[in-house]
Design a protein around this motif. Structure first.
Motif, short mmCIF file in Angstrom:
data_model
loop_
_atom_site.label_atom_id
_atom_site.label_comp_id
_atom_site.label_asym_id
_atom_site.label_seq_id
_atom_site.Cartn_x
_atom_site.Cartn_y
_atom_site.Cartn_z
N ARG A 54 -3.10 -65.30 48.07
CA ARG A 54 -2.99 -66.37 47.07
C ARG A 54 -2.08 -65.92 45.93
O ARG A 54 -1.22 -66.67 45.46
CB ARG A 54 -4.39 -66.69 46.54
CG ARG A 54 -4.46 -67.74 45.44
CD ARG A 54 -5.89 -67.85 44.93
NE ARG A 54 -6.00 -68.79 43.82
CZ ARG A 54 -6.37 -70.06 43.94
NH1 ARG A 54 -6.64 -70.56 45.15
NH2 ARG A 54 -6.46 -70.86 42.89
N ARG B 221 -12.31 -67.06 47.31
CA ARG B 221 -11.84 -68.34 46.78
C ARG B 221 -10.74 -68.19 45.75
O ARG B 221 -9.81 -68.99 45.69
CB ARG B 221 -13.00 -69.11 46.12
CG ARG B 221 -14.01 -69.70 47.04
CD ARG B 221 -14.85 -70.77 46.33
NE ARG B 221 -15.23 -70.41 44.97
CZ ARG B 221 -16.31 -69.72 44.65
NH1 ARG B 221 -17.13 -69.28 45.61
NH2 ARG B 221 -16.61 -69.45 43.39
N CYS B 222 -10.85 -67.16 44.91
CA CYS B 222 -10.05 -67.13 43.69
C CYS B 222 -9.05 -65.98 43.58
O CYS B 222 -8.03 -66.14 42.89
CB CYS B 222 -10.98 -67.04 42.47
SG CYS B 222 -12.19 -68.36 42.34
N PHE B 223 -9.30 -64.84 44.20
CA PHE B 223 -8.54 -63.64 43.83
C PHE B 223 -7.99 -62.87 45.02
O PHE B 223 -7.94 -61.65 45.00
CB PHE B 223 -9.44 -62.71 43.00
CG PHE B 223 -10.07 -63.35 41.80
CD1 PHE B 223 -9.30 -64.01 40.86
CD2 PHE B 223 -11.45 -63.32 41.62
CE1 PHE B 223 -9.88 -64.63 39.76
CE2 PHE B 223 -12.04 -63.92 40.52
CZ PHE B 223 -11.25 -64.58 39.59
N ARG C 13 -16.66 -65.49 45.91
CA ARG C 13 -15.84 -65.79 44.74
C ARG C 13 -14.46 -65.15 44.85
O ARG C 13 -13.44 -65.77 44.52
CB ARG C 13 -16.54 -65.34 43.46
CG ARG C 13 -15.76 -65.68 42.19
CD ARG C 13 -16.57 -65.46 40.92
NE ARG C 13 -15.78 -65.76 39.74
CZ ARG C 13 -15.56 -66.98 39.25
NH1 ARG C 13 -16.08 -68.04 39.85
NH2 ARG C 13 -14.82 -67.16 38.17
N HIS D 50 -3.75 -65.24 38.03
CA HIS D 50 -4.84 -64.29 38.24
C HIS D 50 -4.41 -63.18 39.19
O HIS D 50 -3.66 -63.42 40.14
CB HIS D 50 -6.06 -65.01 38.84
CG HIS D 50 -6.77 -65.89 37.88
ND1 HIS D 50 -7.21 -67.14 38.21
CD2 HIS D 50 -7.13 -65.70 36.57
CE1 HIS D 50 -7.82 -67.70 37.17
NE2 HIS D 50 -7.78 -66.84 36.16
N SER E 246 -5.22 -64.28 32.65
CA SER E 246 -6.41 -65.10 32.43
C SER E 246 -6.14 -66.12 31.35
O SER E 246 -5.20 -65.99 30.55
CB SER E 246 -7.60 -64.21 32.00
OG SER E 246 -7.32 -63.55 30.78
#
Length: 357
Positions: A336, A330-332, A327, A169, A149
């Motif tokens: 990815r 998209r992010c985690f 969320r 992340h 982070s």
């Protein structure tokens, strides 16, 4: 690629996971193997036998040196040092293209070792004295460090991080954390049952909010459990045991809220992301990277403030379940995260790494 994953050896790299570090290392090994890489896991010999394991120690050291009794003891340090010294030598001689170091041990950070095998080191904790000087002296073109982070990067390098450091992340395999369309009005808390994770505060807040709560996780500190947590079990608070990921995901998917109570500078909060994937909004202490991970999918309270956390629980439970799931997507996600790991490996092999997006 031929990849060595160097894990820590306090616990087994196996389900049910003791915590986020074990889950991270397991999913890294599983994901890279699934992508066709030749992966060897250097960890305790009693880790998951589905992997090719080269034991750092014959068994995880909590079995030989229980953490609460032997923290920092000379015999424990010598035991672990001997294991990592030999493992690093085997990695150097093993024809590996790259090593992903998750060990939190000083030996893999030494430049004489990273010069032999390009290395990506993932830091999973805030800075601490025993490792800090080794970390800050270690970056090089063939050694890149990641933190989980922005908050953690600032903690390790308050004056600004060198270019060989980036934020990576954590990612989760959303296939393993299925979305639940409807909740039952209850809340969950997951993690290692220790004071710095704050389950006793979650229980008190749940009682104040009038929301039933189930605690899941390994009782790592039995004295703390007996003195602070167990007396709160009952009257809407339940202990659900230590579950493997599949069983835990089933439990989370039917609940309505996740309570996240870090009482330390939490570097990420993998349990919160897993619960969010199942559709659970989060009520959290605004501590460590909690806000960075949870974002619009939760409501926050000042650290340690039980009354404010109860208010956050009542507010967060009204957040639509699609918000936390979106969320995470998209992010985690796992893909990815693995894409970024592979890019880092190629970068350290070539002697240059682009900063993480």
């Amino acid at each position: 690629m031929r990849i060595a994953i160097l894990g820590h050896v306090r616990q087994r790299i196996a389900q049910p996971f003791a915590g986020g570090m074990e889950a991270h290392c397991w999913h890294l090994a599983a994901g890279l193997t699934e992508r066709g890489h030749d992966v060897v896991l250097f960890a305790s010999g009693d880790s998951d036998p589905r992997f090719t394991i080269d034991p750092v120690l014959a068994e995880h050291y909590e079995r030989t040196f229980p953490w609460a009794e032997h923290r920092g003891s000379a015999p424990l340090i010598a035991h672990v040092d001997a294991g990592y010294g030999a493992a690093c030598d085997r990695i150097a001689a093993g024809g590996f293209d790259v090593v992903h170091n998750n060990s939190l041990h000083r030996f893999p950070l030494e430049r004489r070792r990273t010069a032999l095998v390009p290395t990506v080191t993932s830091l999973h904790v805030p800075p601490y004295d025993a490792l800090h000087s080794f970390v800050t002296a270690s970056p090089s073109p063939h050694h890149h460090l990641t933190v989980t982070s922005e908050r953690q990067r600032t903690a390790w390098w308050p004056g600004g991080a060198p270019p060989e450091v980036s934020v990576l992340h954590n990612g989760i395999d959303i296939r393993r954390w299925p979305f639940g369309a409807h909740g039952n009005g209850e809340a969950a808390w997951c993690g290692r049952i220790t004071p710095n994770k704050g389950p006793h505060l979650a229980a008190r807040a749940a009682r104040a909010a009038g929301i039933a709560l189930t605690l899941f996780g390994a009782i790592e500190d039995p004295d703390y459990w007996t003195a602070e947590v167990e007396p709160l079990v009952g009257d809407g608070v339940t202990y659900g045991g230590h579950r493997d990921a599949e069983a835990l995901a089933e439990e989370l998917a039917r609940m309505s809220l996740f309570v996240f109570t870090p009482c330390w500078d939490e570097p990420f909060g993998l349990v919160a992301a897993e619960a969010m994937a199942c559709g659970l909004p989060v009520a959290a202490f605004d501590m460590g990277a909690a806000r960075e991970v949870v974002g619009e999918a939760g409501r926050f309270a000042p650290p340690g403030d039980v009354a404010a956390l109860a208010d956050a629980m009542r507010a967060a439970i009204a957040i639509p379940r699609s918000v936390p799931r979106d969320r995470v997507e998209r992010c985690f996600t796992h893909d990815r995260w693995l894409d970024r790991c592979e890019a880092l490996y190629h970068g350290v092999i070539e002697g240059k790494v682009k900063q993480a997006a």
